[in-house]
Write a protein that holds these residues in place. Sequence first.
Motif, PDB file in Angstrom:
ATOM      1  N   ARG A 144      -5.460  -1.902 -10.240  1.00 35.41           N
ATOM      2  CA  ARG A 144      -4.348  -2.141  -9.307  1.00 35.41           C
ATOM      3  C   ARG A 144      -3.033  -1.654  -9.897  1.00 35.41           C
ATOM      4  N   ARG A 145      -2.812  -1.900 -11.186  1.00 40.20           N
ATOM      5  CA  ARG A 145      -1.588  -1.417 -11.823  1.00 40.20           C
ATOM      6  C   ARG A 145      -1.566   0.111 -11.892  1.00 40.20           C
ATOM      7  N   LEU A 146      -2.725   0.703 -12.133  1.00 33.94           N
ATOM      8  CA  LEU A 146      -2.823   2.168 -12.163  1.00 33.94           C
ATOM      9  C   LEU A 146      -2.421   2.761 -10.821  1.00 33.94           C
ATOM     10  N   ARG A 147      -2.962   2.193  -9.739  1.00 38.85           N
ATOM     11  CA  ARG A 147      -2.706   2.723  -8.395  1.00 38.85           C
ATOM     12  C   ARG A 147      -1.281   2.469  -7.942  1.00 38.85           C
ATOM     13  N   ALA A 148      -0.623   1.476  -8.528  1.00 37.84           N
ATOM     14  CA  ALA A 148       0.752   1.162  -8.136  1.00 37.84           C
ATOM     15  C   ALA A 148       1.789   1.907  -8.962  1.00 37.84           C
ATOM     16  N   GLY A 149       1.324   2.670  -9.962  1.00 38.03           N
ATOM     17  CA  GLY A 149       2.309   3.335 -10.790  1.00 38.03           C
ATOM     18  C   GLY A 149       1.908   4.684 -11.337  1.00 38.03           C
ATOM     19  N   THR A 150       0.843   4.725 -12.135  1.00 37.19           N
ATOM     20  CA  THR A 150       0.504   5.941 -12.867  1.00 37.19           C
ATOM     21  C   THR A 150       0.016   7.061 -11.962  1.00 37.19           C
ATOM     22  N   VAL A 151      -0.739   6.730 -10.921  1.00 37.70           N
ATOM     23  CA  VAL A 151      -1.329   7.738 -10.048  1.00 37.70           C
ATOM     24  C   VAL A 151      -1.142   7.323  -8.597  1.00 37.70           C
ATOM     25  N   SER A 152      -0.833   8.281  -7.737  1.00 35.66           N
ATOM     26  CA  SER A 152      -0.668   8.023  -6.306  1.00 35.66           C
ATOM     27  C   SER A 152      -1.456   9.057  -5.509  1.00 35.66           C
ATOM     28  N   MET A 153      -1.668   8.745  -4.236  1.00 32.42           N
ATOM     29  CA  MET A 153      -2.493   9.618  -3.401  1.00 32.42           C
ATOM     30  C   MET A 153      -1.832   9.857  -2.052  1.00 32.42           C
ATOM     31  N   ILE A 154      -1.885  11.106  -1.606  1.00 30.92           N
ATOM     32  CA  ILE A 154      -1.443  11.480  -0.266  1.00 30.92           C
ATOM     33  C   ILE A 154      -2.685  11.769   0.552  1.00 30.92           C
ATOM     34  N   PHE A 155      -2.891  11.010   1.608  1.00 26.53           N
ATOM     35  CA  PHE A 155      -4.093  11.162   2.420  1.00 26.53           C
ATOM     36  C   PHE A 155      -3.894  12.223   3.501  1.00 26.53           C
ATOM     37  N   GLN A 156      -5.016  12.655   4.064  1.00 22.37           N
ATOM     38  CA  GLN A 156      -5.007  13.734   5.047  1.00 22.37           C
ATOM     39  C   GLN A 156      -4.270  13.330   6.320  1.00 22.37           C
ATOM     40  N   ASP A 157      -4.489  12.105   6.798  1.00 19.75           N
ATOM     41  CA  ASP A 157      -3.900  11.658   8.066  1.00 19.75           C
ATOM     42  C   ASP A 157      -2.882  10.560   7.762  1.00 19.75           C
ATOM     43  N   PRO A 158      -1.581  10.860   7.848  1.00 17.45           N
ATOM     44  CA  PRO A 158      -0.581   9.843   7.508  1.00 17.45           C
ATOM     45  C   PRO A 158      -0.617   8.633   8.434  1.00 17.45           C
ATOM     46  N   ARG A 159      -1.006   8.830   9.691  1.00 15.26           N
ATOM     47  CA  ARG A 159      -1.022   7.708  10.631  1.00 15.26           C
ATOM     48  C   ARG A 159      -2.098   6.687  10.260  1.00 15.26           C
ATOM     49  N   ALA A 160      -3.138   7.131   9.561  1.00 18.53           N
ATOM     50  CA  ALA A 160      -4.191   6.210   9.142  1.00 18.53           C
ATOM     51  C   ALA A 160      -3.794   5.408   7.909  1.00 18.53           C
ATOM     52  N   GLY A 161      -2.742   5.846   7.216  1.00 16.92           N
ATOM     53  CA  GLY A 161      -2.354   5.183   5.977  1.00 16.92           C
ATOM     54  C   GLY A 161      -1.101   4.333   6.076  1.00 16.92           C
ATOM     55  N   ILE A 162      -0.498   4.275   7.265  1.00 20.28           N
ATOM     56  CA  ILE A 162       0.742   3.523   7.441  1.00 20.28           C
ATOM     57  C   ILE A 162       0.533   2.472   8.524  1.00 20.28           C
ATOM     58  N   ASN A 163       0.895   1.249   8.239  1.00 25.03           N
ATOM     59  CA  ASN A 163       0.759   0.153   9.195  1.00 25.03           C
ATOM     60  C   ASN A 163       1.702   0.395  10.377  1.00 25.03           C
ATOM     61  N   PRO A 164       1.161   0.553  11.594  1.00 20.78           N
ATOM     62  CA  PRO A 164       2.028   0.872  12.744  1.00 20.78           C
ATOM     63  C   PRO A 164       2.928  -0.286  13.166  1.00 20.78           C
ATOM     64  N   LEU A 165       2.689  -1.492  12.652  1.00 24.32           N
ATOM     65  CA  LEU A 165       3.464  -2.667  13.063  1.00 24.32           C
ATOM     66  C   LEU A 165       4.627  -2.968  12.129  1.00 24.32           C
ATOM     67  N   ARG A 166       4.761  -2.190  11.044  1.00 27.12           N
ATOM     68  CA  ARG A 166       5.822  -2.450  10.071  1.00 27.12           C
ATOM     69  C   ARG A 166       6.826  -1.308  10.064  1.00 27.12           C
ATOM     70  N   ARG A 167       8.076  -1.652   9.778  1.00 25.68           N
ATOM     71  CA  ARG A 167       9.095  -0.613   9.641  1.00 25.68           C
ATOM     72  C   ARG A 167       8.791   0.229   8.398  1.00 25.68           C
ATOM     73  N   LEU A 168       9.207   1.480   8.442  1.00 26.36           N
ATOM     74  CA  LEU A 168       8.890   2.403   7.354  1.00 26.36           C
ATOM     75  C   LEU A 168       9.592   2.024   6.057  1.00 26.36           C
ATOM     76  N   GLY A 169      10.725   1.350   6.149  1.00 29.97           N
ATOM     77  CA  GLY A 169      11.392   0.880   4.944  1.00 29.97           C
ATOM     78  C   GLY A 169      10.531  -0.107   4.173  1.00 29.97           C
ATOM     79  N   ASP A 170       9.844  -1.003   4.894  1.00 30.22           N
ATOM     80  CA  ASP A 170       8.940  -1.956   4.244  1.00 30.22           C
ATOM     81  C   ASP A 170       7.767  -1.241   3.604  1.00 30.22           C
ATOM     82  N   PHE A 171       7.239  -0.242   4.302  1.00 27.47           N
ATOM     83  CA  PHE A 171       6.110   0.519   3.763  1.00 27.47           C
ATOM     84  C   PHE A 171       6.502   1.240   2.473  1.00 27.47           C
ATOM     85  N   LEU A 172       7.675   1.865   2.471  1.00 28.25           N
ATOM     86  CA  LEU A 172       8.103   2.641   1.318  1.00 28.25           C
ATOM     87  C   LEU A 172       8.352   1.776   0.085  1.00 28.25           C
TER      88      LEU A 172
END
Length: 328
Positions: free
Chosen positions: A85-113
């Motif tokens: 969990r610490r690795l995924r939150a800092g050392t390495v990150s991932m950009i997925f193919q479909d951004p809409r599948a990776g972002i909660n549609p019910l939350r503002r983008l500021g919260d997501f970021l």
Amino acid sequence: MSASTHVLEIDGLTLGLPRVTRPVLDGVDLTVGVSEIVALVGESGSGKSMTLRTALGLLPRQASVEGLVRVAGENVLMMTPARLRRLRAGTVSMIFQDPRAGINPLRRLGDFLTESARVNGGADGVQPMARARHLLAAVGLTDRVLHQYPHELSGGMLQRIMIASALMNDPGLLLCDEPTTALDVTTQAEIVALLTDLRDRFGTGMLFVTHDLGLAAAISDRVFVMYAGRIVEHGQAASLFATPRHPYTAALLRSTPRLEAPGQRLDAIPGQPPDLHARLPGCPFAARCAHAIERCRAERPEPDGGVACHRAGELVLANVQEGDRSRG
């Protein structure tokens, strides 16, 4: 490049699943250096995305794994869930193919970021929201989007949000799983330029998964070609595309549209990739290769000078002689 400059090292990675005959990944060796973009190319089902996900420790249930996967010198396959969990939150990150599948549609983008930065207690002492504004500017967006919802943005803008989110905690390694596939050509070019610029500015190493050879040539320093879970060829991008040494790499290039030959009929690779229930005692590409001999079907080719092909030397020499005759 010395081992100390690698942000990702994959050594002899073999991954098997229950009820299938052959490994999904079969002895994969791959490295990504600091500030380096490495492309992993091949047809769908070749194992590209699975290779990428091992760097996050995202393995299928009941998978059997051999080999090493090191991120920043640590073996991901031996990490505890808390360390992952610490690795995924800092050392390495991932950009997925479909951004809409990776972002909660019910939350503002500021919260997501700012979510991952809040979990980590902030990024390098900078308040999460200030960090988010800085990265939004880096990806060409204003802080207005912090108050918006995903449905209010275009696909290209959402992909920029995903990139900004992936960079929130200054990862040393960025995993890109076909991040431009769902975008139009103009937006794709903008994202490619953006990733290259971010690499130069932040020194992030990137593993870029794609089936688009033109895109791989435009963005990468080195290229690894994957087929049926194996790396069949790798090398510097310019030399690999100019003089491919494996028949599969050459076939992929012949099936790629070229601007200098508009309207030219493209070659198709005959047959289909082998499924996971097919035994592959020799070269996995032998059944589709016009140059295959009996040895290719019976004996597995080991990598030699960046290419795993029994006839690589003969084929390269034949291509050079053919080029000389055409010029003469």
